[in-house]
Write a protein that holds these residues in place. Structure first.
Motif, PDB file in Angstrom:
ATOM      1  N   PHE A 112       4.508   4.475   9.025  1.00  0.00           N
ATOM      2  CA  PHE A 112       5.040   5.847   8.678  1.00  0.00           C
ATOM      3  C   PHE A 112       4.045   6.042   7.220  1.00  0.00           C
ATOM      4  N   ASP A 113       3.396   7.211   7.297  1.00  0.00           N
ATOM      5  CA  ASP A 113       2.607   7.523   5.820  1.00  0.00           C
ATOM      6  C   ASP A 113       3.345   8.505   5.261  1.00  0.00           C
ATOM      7  N   GLY A 114       4.481   9.169   5.500  1.00  0.00           N
ATOM      8  CA  GLY A 114       5.190  10.094   4.870  1.00  0.00           C
ATOM      9  C   GLY A 114       5.045  11.350   5.928  1.00  0.00           C
ATOM     10  N   MET A 115       3.929  11.228   6.768  1.00  0.00           N
ATOM     11  CA  MET A 115       3.922  12.579   7.486  1.00  0.00           C
ATOM     12  C   MET A 115       4.045  12.404   9.092  1.00  0.00           C
ATOM     13  N   HIS A 116       3.258  10.986   9.469  1.00  0.00           N
ATOM     14  CA  HIS A 116       3.363  10.582  10.888  1.00  0.00           C
ATOM     15  C   HIS A 116       3.432   9.311  11.173  1.00  0.00           C
ATOM     16  N   PHE A 117       3.840   8.790  12.408  1.00  0.00           N
ATOM     17  CA  PHE A 117       4.141   7.781  12.651  1.00  0.00           C
ATOM     18  C   PHE A 117       2.870   7.240  13.386  1.00  0.00           C
ATOM     19  N   ILE A 118       2.682   5.962  13.472  1.00  0.00           N
ATOM     20  CA  ILE A 118       1.830   5.204  14.192  1.00  0.00           C
ATOM     21  C   ILE A 118       2.335   4.217  15.045  1.00  0.00           C
ATOM     22  N   ASN A 119       2.610   4.306  16.299  1.00  0.00           N
ATOM     23  CA  ASN A 119       3.079   3.263  17.126  1.00  0.00           C
ATOM     24  C   ASN A 119       2.009   2.072  17.340  1.00  0.00           C
ATOM     25  N   PHE A 120       2.331   1.000  16.866  1.00  0.00           N
ATOM     26  CA  PHE A 120       1.665  -0.084  17.113  1.00  0.00           C
ATOM     27  C   PHE A 120       1.727  -0.624  18.578  1.00  0.00           C
ATOM     28  N   ASN A 121       2.709  -0.115  19.430  1.00  0.00           N
ATOM     29  CA  ASN A 121       2.670  -0.602  21.060  1.00  0.00           C
ATOM     30  C   ASN A 121       1.338  -0.036  21.879  1.00  0.00           C
ATOM     31  N   HIS A 152       0.887  -1.212  -0.054  1.00  0.00           N
ATOM     32  CA  HIS A 152       0.024  -0.208  -0.009  1.00  0.00           C
ATOM     33  C   HIS A 152       0.819   1.078  -0.010  1.00  0.00           C
ATOM     34  N   GLY A 153       2.131   1.155   0.275  1.00  0.00           N
ATOM     35  CA  GLY A 153       3.196   2.328   0.170  1.00  0.00           C
ATOM     36  C   GLY A 153       3.509   2.842   1.427  1.00  0.00           C
ATOM     37  N   PHE A 154       2.851   2.206   2.504  1.00  0.00           N
ATOM     38  CA  PHE A 154       3.307   2.499   3.891  1.00  0.00           C
ATOM     39  C   PHE A 154       4.845   1.913   4.408  1.00  0.00           C
ATOM     40  N   LEU A 155       5.430   2.948   4.969  1.00  0.00           N
ATOM     41  CA  LEU A 155       6.730   2.289   5.569  1.00  0.00           C
ATOM     42  C   LEU A 155       6.414   1.723   6.895  1.00  0.00           C
ATOM     43  N   TRP A 156       7.266   0.531   7.179  1.00  0.00           N
ATOM     44  CA  TRP A 156       6.971  -0.121   8.347  1.00  0.00           C
ATOM     45  C   TRP A 156       8.391   0.072   8.937  1.00  0.00           C
ATOM     46  N   ILE A 157       8.553   0.377  10.147  1.00  0.00           N
ATOM     47  CA  ILE A 157       9.910   0.577  10.836  1.00  0.00           C
ATOM     48  C   ILE A 157       9.956  -0.369  12.067  1.00  0.00           C
ATOM     49  N   THR A 158      10.657  -1.274  12.199  1.00  0.00           N
ATOM     50  CA  THR A 158      10.694  -2.401  13.453  1.00  0.00           C
ATOM     51  C   THR A 158      11.968  -1.783  14.323  1.00  0.00           C
ATOM     52  N   THR A 159      11.589  -1.723  15.469  1.00  0.00           N
ATOM     53  CA  THR A 159      12.706  -1.217  16.220  1.00  0.00           C
ATOM     54  C   THR A 159      12.684  -2.477  17.586  1.00  0.00           C
ATOM     55  N   TYR A 160      13.621  -1.886  18.534  1.00  0.00           N
ATOM     56  CA  TYR A 160      14.061  -2.736  19.710  1.00  0.00           C
ATOM     57  C   TYR A 160      12.963  -2.568  20.855  1.00  0.00           C
ATOM     58  N   GLU A 161      11.885  -1.733  20.527  1.00  0.00           N
ATOM     59  CA  GLU A 161      10.702  -1.418  21.259  1.00  0.00           C
ATOM     60  C   GLU A 161       9.430  -1.232  20.582  1.00  0.00           C
ATOM     61  N   GLY A 162       9.163  -2.144  19.571  1.00  0.00           N
ATOM     62  CA  GLY A 162       8.004  -2.074  18.781  1.00  0.00           C
ATOM     63  C   GLY A 162       7.920  -1.820  17.502  1.00  0.00           C
ATOM     64  N   LEU A 163       6.601  -1.869  16.939  1.00  0.00           N
ATOM     65  CA  LEU A 163       6.533  -1.452  15.523  1.00  0.00           C
ATOM     66  C   LEU A 163       5.630  -0.271  15.297  1.00  0.00           C
TER      67      LEU A 163
END
Length: 244
Positions: free
Chosen positions: A70-79, A56-67
């Protein structure tokens, strides 16, 4: 003589144009613009383990504290999204990929999680009921089979039972319990992988047999301390920890 001089002038003009084009085709250092993002911008953690763009074009960033998405402007923290204990994604996420059914697959410190992009429903696959298994890498092959490189060997997702099964290489010369850290595929779709000791192997998916690189390329001396392995067309490229 005039004709020769004219040809020389044309040749010089052509070469000058070619070199000018070549120089312009190489990006200059100051032509890149980097925008840093951190926890202050909404990321769950500043230590990034993987970045993936979904269908769908979204960027997903995995980290040491969750998923994070990013839609190009805002982050959604799945935690921060409400989940039950049964489908809570482990916070330490190491790798991410997507299948042809628009499911995200996450390799974590405690198994594998699947997220349906349609409704963000989470399904967990712990791999082992008694102990946590660390997932280093995930690969979705050309037959849409999900493979997992883990701290206890290789797992493959079985569609029929909707579960991951451990691949038994007991008849192979390699230890099937090795800590597998990285996957790649060649142009024929065969899997190649690296273990924690920097040794490389080829996996025949159909015969379920593996072959050490030292047997495939017996004349080569650069087959130890491998850190990364990648195919470009039919050429195998290796990066090593020793730099040799």
């Amino acid at each position: 003589k005039i004709l020769v001089q004219l040809l020389i002038i044309i040749l010089i003009s052509y070469l000058s144009h070619s070199f000018s084009y070549a120089d312009n085709s190489i990006p200059q250092a100051n032509s890149f613009h980097f925008s840093p993002f951190s926890k202050e911008d909404g990321l769950s953690n500043d230590q990034i383990s993987d970045i993936f763009q979904d269908s769908h074009g979204f960027l997903w960033i995995t980290t040491y504290e969750g998923l994070n998405r990013f839609d190009g402007m805002h982050f959604i923290n799945f935690n921060a999204i409400e989940t039950t204990a049964e489908n809570k994604i482990p916070s330490f996420i190491n790798t991410i990929t997507e299948d042809d059914k628009e499911n995200l697959w996450l390799g974590t410190s405690a198994g594998i999680a699947k997220i349906a992009l349609e409704d963000y429903q989470v399904t967990l696959f712990p791999l082992d009921q008694k102990t946590d298994i660390y997932v280093h890498d995930l690969l979705n092959d050309e037959e849409q089979v999900i493979w997992a490189a883990t701290s206890t060997g290789i797992y493959r997702f079985s569609v029929s039972v909707q579960a991951f099964t451990h691949i038994d290489f007991s008849n192979s010369t390699s230890n099937d319990e090795n800590n597998i850290v990285k996957f790649t595929t060649d142009v024929q779709g065969e899997l190649w992988f690296i273990d924690e000791f920097g040794d490389g192997f080829k996996l025949n998916r159909h015969a379920m047999e593996i072959y050490p690189l030292s047997e495939i390329y017996p004349q080569s001396t650069l087959l130890t301390d491998i850190s990364v392995m990648y195919f470009i067309r039919d050429k195998l490229w290796l990066g090593t920890y020793s730099g040799e």
